[in-house]
Design a protein around this motif. Structure first.
Motif, PDB file in Angstrom:
ATOM      1  N   PRO A   1       0.833  -1.211   0.000  1.00 23.68           N
ATOM      2  CA  PRO A   1       0.000   0.000   0.000  1.00 23.68           C
ATOM      3  C   PRO A   1       0.863   1.254   0.000  1.00 23.68           C
ATOM      4  O   PRO A   1       1.867   1.331   0.719  1.00 23.68           O
ATOM      5  CB  PRO A   1      -0.800  -0.117   1.310  1.00 23.68           C
ATOM      6  CG  PRO A   1      -0.710  -1.554   1.697  1.00 23.68           C
ATOM      7  CD  PRO A   1       0.622  -2.026   1.203  1.00 23.68           C
ATOM      8  N   VAL A   2       0.462   2.239  -0.800  1.00 27.05           N
ATOM      9  CA  VAL A   2       1.233   3.481  -0.910  1.00 27.05           C
ATOM     10  C   VAL A   2       0.277   4.666  -0.843  1.00 27.05           C
ATOM     11  O   VAL A   2      -0.710   4.725  -1.576  1.00 27.05           O
ATOM     12  CB  VAL A   2       2.010   3.534  -2.236  1.00 27.05           C
ATOM     13  CG1 VAL A   2       2.630   4.905  -2.449  1.00 27.05           C
ATOM     14  CG2 VAL A   2       3.095   2.471  -2.268  1.00 27.05           C
ATOM     15  N   LYS A   3       0.578   5.615   0.061  1.00 24.80           N
ATOM     16  CA  LYS A   3      -0.122   6.893   0.077  1.00 24.80           C
ATOM     17  C   LYS A   3       0.797   7.908  -0.589  1.00 24.80           C
ATOM     18  O   LYS A   3       1.919   8.132  -0.135  1.00 24.80           O
ATOM     19  CB  LYS A   3      -0.443   7.319   1.514  1.00 24.80           C
ATOM     20  CG  LYS A   3      -1.328   8.546   1.582  1.00 24.80           C
ATOM     21  CD  LYS A   3      -1.767   8.834   3.015  1.00 24.80           C
ATOM     22  CE  LYS A   3      -2.709  10.026   3.054  1.00 24.80           C
ATOM     23  NZ  LYS A   3      -3.145  10.313   4.443  1.00 24.80           N
ATOM     24  N   PHE A   4       0.334   8.526  -1.668  1.00 28.54           N
ATOM     25  CA  PHE A   4       1.196   9.349  -2.508  1.00 28.54           C
ATOM     26  C   PHE A   4       1.908  10.459  -1.735  1.00 28.54           C
ATOM     27  O   PHE A   4       3.105  10.700  -1.921  1.00 28.54           O
ATOM     28  CB  PHE A   4       0.393   9.963  -3.651  1.00 28.54           C
ATOM     29  CG  PHE A   4      -0.189   8.941  -4.592  1.00 28.54           C
ATOM     30  CD1 PHE A   4       0.578   7.885  -5.053  1.00 28.54           C
ATOM     31  CD2 PHE A   4      -1.508   9.026  -5.016  1.00 28.54           C
ATOM     32  CE1 PHE A   4       0.050   6.937  -5.912  1.00 28.54           C
ATOM     33  CE2 PHE A   4      -2.044   8.082  -5.871  1.00 28.54           C
ATOM     34  CZ  PHE A   4      -1.275   7.040  -6.322  1.00 28.54           C
ATOM     35  N   THR A   5       1.179  11.144  -0.848  1.00 25.46           N
ATOM     36  CA  THR A   5       1.772  12.286  -0.148  1.00 25.46           C
ATOM     37  C   THR A   5       2.925  11.865   0.762  1.00 25.46           C
ATOM     38  O   THR A   5       3.811  12.673   1.053  1.00 25.46           O
ATOM     39  CB  THR A   5       0.712  13.025   0.680  1.00 25.46           C
ATOM     40  OG1 THR A   5       0.038  12.094   1.549  1.00 25.46           O
ATOM     41  CG2 THR A   5      -0.311  13.692  -0.234  1.00 25.46           C
ATOM     42  N   ASP A   6       2.936  10.623   1.219  1.00 28.88           N
ATOM     43  CA  ASP A   6       4.032  10.143   2.069  1.00 28.88           C
ATOM     44  C   ASP A   6       5.366  10.158   1.330  1.00 28.88           C
ATOM     45  O   ASP A   6       6.427  10.204   1.965  1.00 28.88           O
ATOM     46  CB  ASP A   6       3.750   8.714   2.562  1.00 28.88           C
ATOM     47  CG  ASP A   6       2.653   8.668   3.612  1.00 28.88           C
ATOM     48  OD1 ASP A   6       2.293   9.743   4.136  1.00 28.88           O
ATOM     49  OD2 ASP A   6       2.155   7.571   3.900  1.00 28.88           O
ATOM     50  N   TYR A   7       5.305  10.090   0.008  1.00 24.67           N
ATOM     51  CA  TYR A   7       6.524  10.027  -0.798  1.00 24.67           C
ATOM     52  C   TYR A   7       6.734  11.298  -1.616  1.00 24.67           C
ATOM     53  O   TYR A   7       7.533  11.314  -2.548  1.00 24.67           O
ATOM     54  CB  TYR A   7       6.477   8.810  -1.724  1.00 24.67           C
ATOM     55  CG  TYR A   7       6.469   7.506  -0.969  1.00 24.67           C
ATOM     56  CD1 TYR A   7       7.660   6.835  -0.663  1.00 24.67           C
ATOM     57  CD2 TYR A   7       5.288   6.937  -0.537  1.00 24.67           C
ATOM     58  CE1 TYR A   7       7.657   5.644   0.041  1.00 24.67           C
ATOM     59  CE2 TYR A   7       5.271   5.736   0.172  1.00 24.67           C
ATOM     60  CZ  TYR A   7       6.457   5.105   0.460  1.00 24.67           C
ATOM     61  OH  TYR A   7       6.447   3.920   1.165  1.00 24.67           O
ATOM     62  N   GLY A   8       5.998  12.341  -1.261  1.00 25.73           N
ATOM     63  CA  GLY A   8       6.148  13.599  -1.987  1.00 25.73           C
ATOM     64  C   GLY A   8       5.653  13.528  -3.416  1.00 25.73           C
ATOM     65  O   GLY A   8       6.100  14.298  -4.275  1.00 25.73           O
ATOM     66  N   ILE A   9       4.715  12.620  -3.676  1.00 24.81           N
ATOM     67  CA  ILE A   9       4.166  12.459  -5.026  1.00 24.81           C
ATOM     68  C   ILE A   9       2.865  13.249  -5.124  1.00 24.81           C
ATOM     69  O   ILE A   9       1.928  13.018  -4.346  1.00 24.81           O
ATOM     70  CB  ILE A   9       3.903  10.975  -5.347  1.00 24.81           C
ATOM     71  CG1 ILE A   9       5.218  10.184  -5.271  1.00 24.81           C
ATOM     72  CG2 ILE A   9       3.260  10.823  -6.720  1.00 24.81           C
ATOM     73  CD1 ILE A   9       5.032   8.688  -5.380  1.00 24.81           C
ATOM     74  N   ASP A  10       2.814  14.196  -6.032  1.00 22.34           N
ATOM     75  CA  ASP A  10       1.586  14.960  -6.231  1.00 22.34           C
ATOM     76  C   ASP A  10       0.471  14.047  -6.703  1.00 22.34           C
ATOM     77  O   ASP A  10       0.714  13.075  -7.429  1.00 22.34           O
ATOM     78  CB  ASP A  10       1.803  16.059  -7.280  1.00 22.34           C
ATOM     79  CG  ASP A  10       2.779  17.116  -6.805  1.00 22.34           C
ATOM     80  OD1 ASP A  10       2.894  17.298  -5.576  1.00 22.34           O
ATOM     81  OD2 ASP A  10       3.438  17.739  -7.666  1.00 22.34           O
ATOM     82  N   ASN A  11      -0.741  14.372  -6.274  1.00 16.92           N
ATOM     83  CA  ASN A  11      -1.880  13.601  -6.764  1.00 16.92           C
ATOM     84  C   ASN A  11      -1.879  13.669  -8.286  1.00 16.92           C
ATOM     85  O   ASN A  11      -1.922  14.758  -8.863  1.00 16.92           O
ATOM     86  CB  ASN A  11      -3.197  14.160  -6.220  1.00 16.92           C
ATOM     87  CG  ASN A  11      -4.384  13.267  -6.570  1.00 16.92           C
ATOM     88  OD1 ASN A  11      -4.653  12.999  -7.732  1.00 16.92           O
ATOM     89  ND2 ASN A  11      -5.089  12.818  -5.563  1.00 16.92           N
TER      90      ASN A  11
END
Length: 226
Positions: free
Chosen positions: A194-204
């Motif tokens: 599972p990956v939450k985008f904001t945790d990795y500095g990835i813009d939606n």
């Protein structure tokens, strides 16, 4: 006046119908269904099923391995599942008895592709910036305990704990994995992280007409050989 009114109503109706029907037709008949989730295989017919063979030693990621992402999108009001994958993966792990003691694999992000060029362009550019961050990695930080050494043809489920690096950001993750002993000198491992985008500095990864959920999964199927 009445004719003009009915003409306007008709045009508006056709446009509204187009906005509803066109995305439905596109997502159902043009884009098609997303690929099935990556899962481990079974022993080949030539393998000695049931044979207990030591798995001790070093193993390397072999051919036909895959890794990528799976995320849900809303495309003009229609829900779809976006999947991108690559076979450009390297890595290895070490087995001692019934434990995987070390392991790491690296994915070449520029080679991740889906069924849509526009999605891939967004992925390589604004979303993952593969020019600056060409690889993603996972490194095991605790042993994976399988309980017993899987015999040829057997499968085992366990938990993996490690560090996942995406776009230069590293986070601790724990997730379930499935291992299958497909031969005396081969085995496979599959999993979904599972990956939450904001945790990795990835813009939606949003762009006009398409909304993307704030999280998704990194999925993989690694085929190891001695």
């Amino acid at each position: 006046m009445k004719k003009w009114t009915w003409w306007v109503v008709g045009v508006v109706g056709v446009l509204l119908l187009g906005f509803v029907v066109a995305p439905f037709v596109y997502t159902r008949f043009i884009e098609g269904d997303a690929p099935e989730r990556l899962t481990v295989g079974t022993a080949s017919p030539s393998a000695a099923a049931g044979e207990s063979v030591s798995a001790d030693g070093a193993w390397k990621v072999g051919a036909d391995s895959q890794a990528g992402y799976r995320v849900k999108e809303v495309l003009f009001g229609q829900k779809v599942e976006a999947v991108g994958r690559t076979g450009e993966i390297s890595g290895d792990l070490t087995v001692a008895g019934s434990s995987v003691t070390e392991g790491e694999f690296t994915v070449q992000m520029a080679n991740v592709t889906s069924d849509q060029n526009r999605r891939d362009d967004q992925f390589r550019g604004r979303i993952m910036d593969v020019a600056q961050f060409p690889t993603s990695t996972f490194r095991l930080t605790a042993p994976i305990e399988l309980g017993t050494v899987p015999a040829v043809g057997a499968q085992a489920e366990a938990e993996a704990t490690g560090e996942l690096t995406l776009k230069g950001q590293t986070k601790a993750v724990t997730f379930p994995v499935t291992a299958s002993r497909t031969g005396a000198d081969t085995f496979e491992v599959s999993g979904q992280i599972p990956v939450k985008f904001t945790d990795y500095g990835i813009d939606n990864p949003f762009f006009p007409g398409i909304e993307v959920e704030d999280d998704g999964h990194v999925e993989f199927l690694l085929k190891f050989t001695r």
